[in-house]
Design an enzyme around this catalytic site. Structure first.
Site, PDB file in Angstrom:
ATOM      1  N   SER A 224       0.836  -1.314   0.094  1.00  0.00           N
ATOM      2  CA  SER A 224      -0.242   0.317  -0.094  1.00  0.00           C
ATOM      3  C   SER A 224       0.654   1.827  -0.296  1.00  0.00           C
ATOM      4  O   SER A 224       2.070   1.401   0.091  1.00  0.00           O
ATOM      5  CB  SER A 224      -1.208   0.114   1.621  1.00  0.00           C
ATOM      6  OG  SER A 224      -1.467   0.732   0.998  1.00  0.00           O
TER       7      SER A 224
ATOM      8  N   TYR B  22      -8.011  14.055   1.893  1.00  0.00           N
ATOM      9  CA  TYR B  22      -7.195  14.781   1.306  1.00  0.00           C
ATOM     10  C   TYR B  22      -8.558  15.676  -0.078  1.00  0.00           C
ATOM     11  O   TYR B  22      -9.263  15.620  -0.164  1.00  0.00           O
ATOM     12  CB  TYR B  22      -6.038  14.352  -0.168  1.00  0.00           C
ATOM     13  CG  TYR B  22      -5.339  13.883   1.514  1.00  0.00           C
ATOM     14  CD1 TYR B  22      -4.842  14.973   2.602  1.00  0.00           C
ATOM     15  CD2 TYR B  22      -4.443  12.004   1.693  1.00  0.00           C
ATOM     16  CE1 TYR B  22      -4.161  13.946   3.011  1.00  0.00           C
ATOM     17  CE2 TYR B  22      -4.339  12.224   2.307  1.00  0.00           C
ATOM     18  CZ  TYR B  22      -3.094  12.679   3.898  1.00  0.00           C
ATOM     19  OH  TYR B  22      -3.074  12.720   4.232  1.00  0.00           O
TER      20      TYR B  22
ATOM     21  N   ARG C  16      -8.408   4.753  -5.097  1.00  0.00           N
ATOM     22  CA  ARG C  16      -8.247   4.686  -3.403  1.00  0.00           C
ATOM     23  C   ARG C  16      -9.657   5.546  -2.394  1.00  0.00           C
ATOM     24  O   ARG C  16      -9.674   6.648  -2.965  1.00  0.00           O
ATOM     25  CB  ARG C  16      -7.495   4.925  -2.319  1.00  0.00           C
ATOM     26  CG  ARG C  16      -7.134   5.063  -1.153  1.00  0.00           C
ATOM     27  CD  ARG C  16      -6.432   4.724  -0.493  1.00  0.00           C
ATOM     28  NE  ARG C  16      -5.893   3.276  -0.298  1.00  0.00           N
ATOM     29  CZ  ARG C  16      -5.267   3.002   0.373  1.00  0.00           C
ATOM     30  NH1 ARG C  16      -4.113   4.048   1.672  1.00  0.00           N
ATOM     31  NH2 ARG C  16      -4.377   1.907   0.394  1.00  0.00           N
TER      32      ARG C  16
ATOM     33  N   ARG D  43       1.284  -1.232   7.406  1.00  0.00           N
ATOM     34  CA  ARG D  43       2.156  -1.828   8.601  1.00  0.00           C
ATOM     35  C   ARG D  43       2.668  -2.803   8.556  1.00  0.00           C
ATOM     36  O   ARG D  43       3.876  -2.542   9.503  1.00  0.00           O
ATOM     37  CB  ARG D  43       1.757  -0.702   9.752  1.00  0.00           C
ATOM     38  CG  ARG D  43       1.317   0.602   9.530  1.00  0.00           C
ATOM     39  CD  ARG D  43       0.191   1.164  11.620  1.00  0.00           C
ATOM     40  NE  ARG D  43       0.101   2.321  11.319  1.00  0.00           N
ATOM     41  CZ  ARG D  43      -0.533   2.882  10.569  1.00  0.00           C
ATOM     42  NH1 ARG D  43      -1.595   2.163   9.644  1.00  0.00           N
ATOM     43  NH2 ARG D  43      -0.868   4.698  10.827  1.00  0.00           N
TER      44      ARG D  43
END
Length: 346
Positions: free
Chosen positions: A13, A173, A221, A315
């Site tokens: 990602s 965003y 996305r 992560r």
């Protein structure tokens, strides 16, 4: 997907590294992205790359707003592809969340005397949170300029060697802020109704598809929900996915949140997977699942049960760049390690 073959369904990602100067990729990005390709991922995305200089989240963001950015990206994409992975790039504009410091530098809004910039832009003059700049409302000419910036960024990414693009319309965003009534209070053709609020996203995607070859996939996305009353909803996410499919989008990357600072989000392993499942079923489009996916069996089940077509991990890839190589044996699958590493995975 189209003419691009992925060796498995695990995707790196986009993960902001806050390690660029003037938007340029460097050796950090080569090692960061290259090591995940070595580790067996099928598709390796860059972090969000700003399509305009003022569209960066921080002064340290990766960029794709000028032709000079292509050369250093091309070196990275060539290495990624040489390891059997597909190089991808996420195109982004931070909107009203622009001009902040990197997380380890405080993650706070920056003034012009601190290396930040002004104005920042949004659909309406509503700051993201206390302490943030009040964004300048984009007029029609500026919206056209933003969409053209996405088109030019796609052209540069193609020249650099990317094989998959993702338009970032999530996490508060710029494009997401137009989608949500919480941040978009316009009364013109870009605000109010659902059709108006999705207009800029559709225009940006169309601009990208104009120059992005038919043979290469295009992802978007989205935040599937704002997790806040009066905000963007899952029902709207499904409807948007249907529109995007008609514009040549191949996959919806299903994240959530990020548009308001104090949303209550019930996080847990795979907490966003139901969004991918529903959008996949109702919009009849491929989806990607992301968010607190860590275990091989968990990722495998998401795909096997038809909840999503791809699993995007962030992560966990920071903790273990070679996650796919380690995940394959417990699932009785085979991913070939590079010959330099082969003896460690026999």
């Amino acid at each position: 997907m189209r003419d691009v073959l992925l060796r498995n369904r695990i995707v790196v990602s986009p993960m902001c590294q806050y390690s660029s100067t003037d938007g340029f990729a460097n050796d950090w990005h080569l090692v960061h992205l290259g090591s995940r390709a070595v580790g067996g991922a099928a598709l390796v995305f860059t972090e969000a790359a700003a399509v305009l200089e003022e569209g960066r989240i921080s002064p340290d963001d990766l960029g794709i707003w000028k032709d000079a950015h292509v050369e250093t990206l091309a070196r990275i994409f060539h290495f990624v592809e040489a390891q059997g992975a597909v190089p991808g790039m996420q195109l982004a504009h931070a909107g009203r969340k622009a001009s902040t410091s990197a997380p380890w530098k405080g993650g706070k809004p920056l003034g012009t005397n601190e290396g930040g910039w002004s104005p920042i832009h949004g659909p309406s003059p509503l700051p993201f949170a206390e302490g943030y700049q009040t964004p300048q409302e984009l007029d029609r000419a500026a919206i056209i300029r933003v969409c053209e910036a996405y088109r030019q960024a796609a052209r540069r990414a193609l020249h650099a060697g990317a094989k998959v693009l993702e338009v970032h319309a999530a996490h508060g965003y710029l494009l997401h802020s137009f989608l949500s009534p919480l941040s978009n209070q316009r009364t013109d053709d870009y605000g109010g109704s659902f059709a108006n609020r999705i207009r800029i996203v559709c225009a940006a995607v169309s601009a990208v598809r104009q120059v992005w070859p038919e043979k290469y996939p295009l992802f978007v996305r989205i935040s599937s929900t704002d997790w806040t009353d009066g905000g963007w909803t899952v029902d709207e996410a499904v409807a948007l996915a249907k529109e995007l499919k008609s514009l040549g989008v191949d996959l919806i990357d299903c994240s959530s949140g990020g548009n308001v600072p104090k949303a209550t989000i019930p996080t847990g392993p795979g907490y966003q997977v139901p969004f991918a499942k529903r959008i996949r079923r109702e919009a009849e489009i491929a989806t990607g699942a992301v968010g607190m996916i860590t275990a091989p069996e968990q990722a495998d089940q998401i795909v096997r049960l038809g909840q999503a077509d791809l699993v995007l991990m962030a992560r966990e890839f920071l903790r273990n760049p070679y996650w796919p190589l380690n995940a394959a044996p417990p699932l009785h699958q085979m991913i070939s390690a590079p010959p330099q590493y082969g003896r460690a995975f026999q």
